[in-house]
Design a protein around this motif. Structure first.
Motif, short mmCIF file in Angstrom:
data_model
loop_
_atom_site.label_atom_id
_atom_site.label_comp_id
_atom_site.label_asym_id
_atom_site.label_seq_id
_atom_site.Cartn_x
_atom_site.Cartn_y
_atom_site.Cartn_z
N LYS A 50 3.31 3.18 -7.89
CA LYS A 50 3.37 3.10 -9.35
C LYS A 50 4.39 2.07 -9.84
CE LYS A 50 3.85 6.06 -13.45
NZ LYS A 50 4.84 5.20 -14.14
N TYR A 51 5.54 1.99 -9.18
CA TYR A 51 6.57 1.06 -9.63
C TYR A 51 6.03 -0.37 -9.71
CZ TYR A 51 10.69 -1.93 -9.61
OH TYR A 51 11.61 -2.90 -9.91
N LYS A 87 2.88 -1.28 -9.88
CA LYS A 87 1.82 -1.33 -10.89
C LYS A 87 2.41 -1.51 -12.28
CE LYS A 87 -2.38 -0.64 -12.60
NZ LYS A 87 -3.48 -1.61 -12.44
N ASP A 88 3.48 -0.77 -12.57
CA ASP A 88 4.12 -0.86 -13.89
C ASP A 88 4.81 -2.20 -14.10
OD1 ASP A 88 3.27 1.71 -14.38
OD2 ASP A 88 5.20 2.64 -13.92
N GLU A 89 5.41 -2.74 -13.03
CA GLU A 89 6.20 -3.96 -13.15
C GLU A 89 5.35 -5.23 -13.11
OE1 GLU A 89 9.65 -4.41 -13.53
OE2 GLU A 89 9.54 -2.29 -14.08
N THR A 90 4.31 -5.23 -12.30
CA THR A 90 3.56 -6.46 -12.07
C THR A 90 2.08 -6.37 -12.43
OG1 THR A 90 2.96 -5.93 -9.77
CG2 THR A 90 5.11 -6.94 -10.13
N GLY A 91 1.59 -5.16 -12.65
CA GLY A 91 0.17 -4.98 -12.92
C GLY A 91 -0.66 -4.80 -11.67
N THR A 92 -0.05 -5.03 -10.51
CA THR A 92 -0.72 -4.85 -9.22
C THR A 92 0.06 -3.82 -8.41
OG1 THR A 92 -1.45 -7.16 -9.24
CG2 THR A 92 -1.54 -6.00 -7.13
N PRO A 93 -0.61 -2.80 -7.87
CA PRO A 93 0.13 -1.71 -7.21
C PRO A 93 0.65 -2.02 -5.82
CG PRO A 93 -2.21 -1.29 -7.10
CD PRO A 93 -2.05 -2.52 -7.95
N LYS A 132 12.33 2.53 -4.35
CA LYS A 132 11.43 2.59 -5.51
C LYS A 132 10.33 3.63 -5.32
CE LYS A 132 13.68 -0.66 -7.57
NZ LYS A 132 14.57 -0.31 -8.72
#
Length: 231
Positions: A32-33, A35-41, A56
């Protein structure tokens, strides 16, 4: 509440993760980290970035591409084309089906004095071992492997997570391992027929006819060896 952060913080867990990573060319963090930061998980990392990944709460994966060995990964899983959630709704039933396959695979490996690392996945098992590139067996893998001219060109490129070229020897050994595991898989399937195992067994997720619960089968997935070693 006990979380995955707590789990990864335990020293014994950390040691086992580092042992499993071993001489991997790179590692991958997933969660999730990212995904939230870069848009890619997911993202590839250098091995020395393991602290960041675990801090993380990311899941960590190692590359099949190894500095000193050729990895064997036999991926065995239950699949259901009509009811993919069956394994999660009735795990006792599914893993009961898989148990006989597991036992036959372990028996077949033992015939060659191989003791693989067996890990449980959400849908089945991974059986993993490695052969040193510098051993006699490692050189035999190179002899039976093949790298096409187009793949050889790709192996010479350096980009993305591939921070060095892949030697032809590494490529041949990887392909050779795939061929060995394919041969091994057919031996397992023959043995399952001999013990009158009634459930369908396929190489990869090939569709089958309807059974007790939809189109379900056991897959022995060798598709990894159809990809380049750095994937």
């Amino acid at each position: 509440m006990f979380t995955h952060f707590d789990f990864y913080s335990k020293k014994i867990i950390r040691r086992r993760i580092e042992e499993f990573i071993g001489d991997a060319q790179y590692i991958v963090g997933y969660g999730k980290y990212l995904k939230d930061e870069t848009g890619t998980p997911f993202r590839s990392f250098k091995k020395d970035e393991i602290d960041f990944i675990l801090s993380k709460g990311l899941d960590v994966y190692r590359s099949v591409w190894d500095l000193n060995s050729t990895l064997a990964v036999l991926d065995v899983e239950y699949f259901n084309l009509d009811y993919p959630g069956e394994v999660y709704l009735r795990p006792e039933r599914v893993f009961g089906i898989l148990e006989e396959v597991y036992n036959v695979i372990i028996e077949e490996f033992s015939r060659y004095k191989i003791r693989p690392l067996s890990t449980v996945t959400g849908q089945g098992y991974h059986f993993i071992f490695k052969i040193s590139r510098y051993s006699t067996s490692g050189k035999e893998l190179e002899k039976i492997g093949y790298v096409s001219p187009t793949l050889e060109k790709r192996y010479r490129m350096i980009r993305g997570r591939k921070r060095r070229t892949v030697s032809v020897r590494e490529g041949k050994a990887f392909d050779g391992m795939g061929r060995i595991l394919e041969y091994f898989t057919y031996k397992v399937m023959r043995r399952l027929q001999e013990v009158r195992f009634k459930f369908p067994v396929q190489i990869t997720d090939v569709a089958v006819g309807r059974g007790e619960v939809g189109r379900e089968a056991v897959s022995i997935d060798l598709s990894m060896y159809g990809d380049p070693i750095y994937m």
